[in-house]
Design a protein around this motif. Structure first.
Motif, PDB file in Angstrom:
ATOM      1  N   THR A 196       0.824  -1.202   0.000  1.00 51.07           N
ATOM      2  CA  THR A 196       0.000   0.000   0.000  1.00 51.07           C
ATOM      3  C   THR A 196       0.859   1.254   0.000  1.00 51.07           C
ATOM      4  OG1 THR A 196      -1.761  -1.187   1.145  1.00 51.07           O
ATOM      5  CG2 THR A 196      -1.854   1.204   1.216  1.00 51.07           C
ATOM      6  N   LEU A 197       1.936   1.254   0.770  1.00 44.15           N
ATOM      7  CA  LEU A 197       2.814   2.419   0.834  1.00 44.15           C
ATOM      8  C   LEU A 197       3.690   2.581  -0.411  1.00 44.15           C
ATOM      9  CD1 LEU A 197       3.900   2.339   4.582  1.00 44.15           C
ATOM     10  CD2 LEU A 197       2.474   4.064   3.448  1.00 44.15           C
ATOM     11  N   SER A 198       3.696   1.585  -1.284  1.00 41.86           N
ATOM     12  CA  SER A 198       4.512   1.691  -2.501  1.00 41.86           C
ATOM     13  C   SER A 198       4.035   2.825  -3.404  1.00 41.86           C
ATOM     14  CB  SER A 198       4.508   0.368  -3.268  1.00 41.86           C
ATOM     15  OG  SER A 198       3.221   0.125  -3.812  1.00 41.86           O
ATOM     16  N   ALA A 199       2.786   3.232  -3.273  1.00 43.16           N
ATOM     17  CA  ALA A 199       2.245   4.323  -4.086  1.00 43.16           C
ATOM     18  C   ALA A 199       2.677   5.688  -3.579  1.00 43.16           C
ATOM     19  CB  ALA A 199       0.720   4.236  -4.124  1.00 43.16           C
ATOM     20  N   GLY A 200       3.203   5.750  -2.355  1.00 42.97           N
ATOM     21  CA  GLY A 200       3.647   7.019  -1.797  1.00 42.97           C
ATOM     22  C   GLY A 200       3.226   7.156  -0.350  1.00 42.97           C
ATOM     23  N   PRO A 201       3.604   8.274   0.285  1.00 46.54           N
ATOM     24  CA  PRO A 201       3.298   8.474   1.700  1.00 46.54           C
ATOM     25  C   PRO A 201       1.797   8.539   1.954  1.00 46.54           C
ATOM     26  CG  PRO A 201       4.509  10.370   0.793  1.00 46.54           C
ATOM     27  CD  PRO A 201       4.325   9.394  -0.300  1.00 46.54           C
ATOM     28  N   LEU A 202       1.387   8.002   3.106  1.00 44.78           N
ATOM     29  CA  LEU A 202      -0.022   8.013   3.493  1.00 44.78           C
ATOM     30  C   LEU A 202      -0.161   8.340   4.969  1.00 44.78           C
ATOM     31  CD1 LEU A 202      -1.406   4.814   1.712  1.00 44.78           C
ATOM     32  CD2 LEU A 202      -2.004   7.179   1.184  1.00 44.78           C
ATOM     33  N   ARG A 203      -1.282   8.966   5.291  1.00 42.24           N
ATOM     34  CA  ARG A 203      -1.643   9.182   6.684  1.00 42.24           C
ATOM     35  C   ARG A 203      -2.187   7.876   7.242  1.00 42.24           C
ATOM     36  NH1 ARG A 203      -4.628  14.933   7.187  1.00 42.24           N
ATOM     37  NH2 ARG A 203      -4.306  14.419   9.374  1.00 42.24           N
ATOM     38  N   THR A 234       9.383   5.286   7.337  1.00 45.50           N
ATOM     39  CA  THR A 234       9.612   6.437   8.206  1.00 45.50           C
ATOM     40  C   THR A 234       8.259   6.988   8.630  1.00 45.50           C
ATOM     41  OG1 THR A 234       9.685   7.954   6.322  1.00 45.50           O
ATOM     42  CG2 THR A 234      11.789   7.118   7.136  1.00 45.50           C
ATOM     43  N   ARG A 235       8.253   7.587   9.794  1.00 40.78           N
ATOM     44  CA  ARG A 235       7.058   8.237  10.339  1.00 40.78           C
ATOM     45  C   ARG A 235       7.411   9.705  10.499  1.00 40.78           C
ATOM     46  NH1 ARG A 235       5.160  10.048  15.258  1.00 40.78           N
ATOM     47  NH2 ARG A 235       2.956   9.646  15.690  1.00 40.78           N
ATOM     48  N   THR A 236       6.654  10.567   9.811  1.00 43.15           N
ATOM     49  CA  THR A 236       6.911  11.997   9.881  1.00 43.15           C
ATOM     50  C   THR A 236       5.700  12.682  10.493  1.00 43.15           C
ATOM     51  OG1 THR A 236       8.251  11.845   7.876  1.00 43.15           O
ATOM     52  CG2 THR A 236       7.543  14.049   8.550  1.00 43.15           C
ATOM     53  N   ALA A 237       5.927  13.391  11.598  1.00 47.38           N
ATOM     54  CA  ALA A 237       4.866  14.145  12.272  1.00 47.38           C
ATOM     55  C   ALA A 237       5.034  15.620  11.908  1.00 47.38           C
ATOM     56  CB  ALA A 237       4.955  13.953  13.774  1.00 47.38           C
ATOM     57  N   TYR A 238       3.958  16.231  11.441  1.00 43.74           N
ATOM     58  CA  TYR A 238       3.964  17.639  11.054  1.00 43.74           C
ATOM     59  C   TYR A 238       3.310  18.464  12.155  1.00 43.74           C
ATOM     60  CZ  TYR A 238       5.121  15.786   6.466  1.00 43.74           C
ATOM     61  OH  TYR A 238       5.729  15.141   5.436  1.00 43.74           O
ATOM     62  N   ALA A 239       3.917  19.598  12.483  1.00 42.94           N
ATOM     63  CA  ALA A 239       3.409  20.484  13.530  1.00 42.94           C
ATOM     64  C   ALA A 239       2.272  21.333  12.956  1.00 42.94           C
ATOM     65  CB  ALA A 239       4.525  21.363  14.070  1.00 42.94           C
ATOM     66  N   GLU A 240       1.119  20.722  12.823  1.00 44.67           N
ATOM     67  CA  GLU A 240      -0.065  21.382  12.284  1.00 44.67           C
ATOM     68  C   GLU A 240      -1.217  21.169  13.244  1.00 44.67           C
ATOM     69  OE1 GLU A 240      -0.770  19.504   8.525  1.00 44.67           O
ATOM     70  OE2 GLU A 240       1.009  20.384   7.589  1.00 44.67           O
ATOM     71  N   VAL A 241      -2.281  21.921  13.032  1.00 39.81           N
ATOM     72  CA  VAL A 241      -3.503  21.720  13.805  1.00 39.81           C
ATOM     73  C   VAL A 241      -4.601  21.386  12.812  1.00 39.81           C
ATOM     74  CG1 VAL A 241      -5.161  22.768  15.364  1.00 39.81           C
ATOM     75  CG2 VAL A 241      -2.741  23.347  15.568  1.00 39.81           C
ATOM     76  N   PRO A 242      -5.180  20.185  12.866  1.00 38.57           N
ATOM     77  CA  PRO A 242      -4.813  19.067  13.744  1.00 38.57           C
ATOM     78  C   PRO A 242      -3.482  18.439  13.302  1.00 38.57           C
ATOM     79  CG  PRO A 242      -6.495  18.357  12.186  1.00 38.57           C
ATOM     80  CD  PRO A 242      -6.292  19.842  11.959  1.00 38.57           C
ATOM     81  N   PRO A 243      -2.825  17.723  14.222  1.00 35.63           N
ATOM     82  CA  PRO A 243      -1.546  17.103  13.886  1.00 35.63           C
ATOM     83  C   PRO A 243      -1.694  16.140  12.709  1.00 35.63           C
ATOM     84  CG  PRO A 243      -2.003  16.914  16.225  1.00 35.63           C
ATOM     85  CD  PRO A 243      -3.233  17.446  15.579  1.00 35.63           C
ATOM     86  N   VAL A 294       0.352  13.028  10.603  1.00 37.35           N
ATOM     87  CA  VAL A 294       1.454  12.061  10.598  1.00 37.35           C
ATOM     88  C   VAL A 294       1.370  11.275   9.302  1.00 37.35           C
ATOM     89  CG1 VAL A 294       2.461  10.037  11.738  1.00 37.35           C
ATOM     90  CG2 VAL A 294       1.449  11.860  13.112  1.00 37.35           C
ATOM     91  N   GLU A 295       2.500  11.135   8.620  1.00 35.21           N
ATOM     92  CA  GLU A 295       2.551  10.350   7.387  1.00 35.21           C
ATOM     93  C   GLU A 295       3.592   9.240   7.515  1.00 35.21           C
ATOM     94  OE1 GLU A 295       1.216  13.419   3.874  1.00 35.21           O
ATOM     95  OE2 GLU A 295       3.349  13.009   4.124  1.00 35.21           O
ATOM     96  N   TYR A 296       3.295   8.138   6.840  1.00 31.96           N
ATOM     97  CA  TYR A 296       4.205   6.995   6.797  1.00 31.96           C
ATOM     98  C   TYR A 296       4.660   6.828   5.359  1.00 31.96           C
ATOM     99  CZ  TYR A 296       2.367   6.075  11.403  1.00 31.96           C
ATOM    100  OH  TYR A 296       2.015   6.198  12.726  1.00 31.96           O
ATOM    101  N   GLU A 297       5.935   6.488   5.201  1.00 34.04           N
ATOM    102  CA  GLU A 297       6.501   6.353   3.859  1.00 34.04           C
ATOM    103  C   GLU A 297       7.577   5.275   3.870  1.00 34.04           C
ATOM    104  OE1 GLU A 297       8.328   9.302   0.417  1.00 34.04           O
ATOM    105  OE2 GLU A 297       8.284   9.986   2.490  1.00 34.04           O
ATOM    106  N   LEU A 298       7.699   4.553   2.762  1.00 38.83           N
ATOM    107  CA  LEU A 298       8.755   3.551   2.643  1.00 38.83           C
ATOM    108  C   LEU A 298      10.114   4.227   2.574  1.00 38.83           C
ATOM    109  CD1 LEU A 298       7.315   1.085  -0.044  1.00 38.83           C
ATOM    110  CD2 LEU A 298       7.485   0.718   2.416  1.00 38.83           C
ATOM    111  N   THR A 299      11.091   3.622   3.218  1.00 28.20           N
ATOM    112  CA  THR A 299      12.477   4.054   3.079  1.00 28.20           C
ATOM    113  C   THR A 299      13.050   3.382   1.835  1.00 28.20           C
ATOM    114  OG1 THR A 299      13.311   2.191   4.359  1.00 28.20           O
ATOM    115  CG2 THR A 299      12.767   4.212   5.592  1.00 28.20           C
ATOM    116  N   GLU A 300      14.285   3.689   1.524  1.00 31.67           N
ATOM    117  CA  GLU A 300      14.947   3.016   0.401  1.00 31.67           C
ATOM    118  C   GLU A 300      15.000   1.512   0.663  1.00 31.67           C
ATOM    119  OE1 GLU A 300      16.170   2.827  -3.307  1.00 31.67           O
ATOM    120  OE2 GLU A 300      15.675   4.727  -2.339  1.00 31.67           O
ATOM    121  N   LEU A 301      15.278   1.128   1.906  1.00 31.27           N
ATOM    122  CA  LEU A 301      15.294  -0.290   2.275  1.00 31.27           C
ATOM    123  C   LEU A 301      13.916  -0.917   2.074  1.00 31.27           C
ATOM    124  CD1 LEU A 301      16.900  -2.667   3.485  1.00 31.27           C
ATOM    125  CD2 LEU A 301      16.242  -1.821   5.754  1.00 31.27           C
TER     126      LEU A 301
END
Length: 117
Positions: free
Chosen positions: A16-23, A53-62, A64-71
């Motif tokens: 599923t994450l192969s298509a790109g980052p997702l919440r 990787t898990r990236t949390a953005y400082a937004e309201v509402p918060p 968070v996106e998940y994305e495949l690494t190179e590995l």
């Protein structure tokens, strides 16, 4: 490690994450049948192993996106091959399971050739 990357939910999450980052909510909606607990556990394991990787953005509402690494992306060939194999052999496996439920594992051959007693 093979237990982790061969796990049903890991394969589906990576695919599923192969298509790109997702919440989180989009990821959960894209994987039929996965519970919140199982998705959370799968994501934690994949992040720990360096596959996402898990990236949390400082937004309201918060956000968070998940994305495949190179590995994680390097697993796509294997994941695609496993999914293709499963799709190609799904019917045969379903028939074998149904037959096993009728005869029991190993009982069909024993009953056909050997006298009981």
């Amino acid at each position: 490690m093979l237990d982790r990357i061969g796990d049903k939910w890991t394969v589906l999450t990576i695919g599923t994450l192969s298509a790109g980052p997702l919440r989180y909510s989009d990821l959960q909606a894209s994987i039929p049948g996965i519970s919140q607990r199982m998705l959370t556990q799968t994501l934690k394991h994949l992040e720990r192993d360096g596959l996402i990787t898990r990236t949390a953005y400082a937004e309201v509402p918060p956000r968070v996106e998940y994305e495949l690494t190179e590995l994680g992306r390097s697993l796509m060939g294997a994941v695609t091959a496993m999914a293709g194999w499963a799709a190609a052999h799904h019917g045969e496996i379903a028939r074998n399971r149904a037959a096993s439920e009728l005869t029991g594992v190993g009982r069909g051959k024993a009953a056909a050739g050997a006298p009981s007693g």
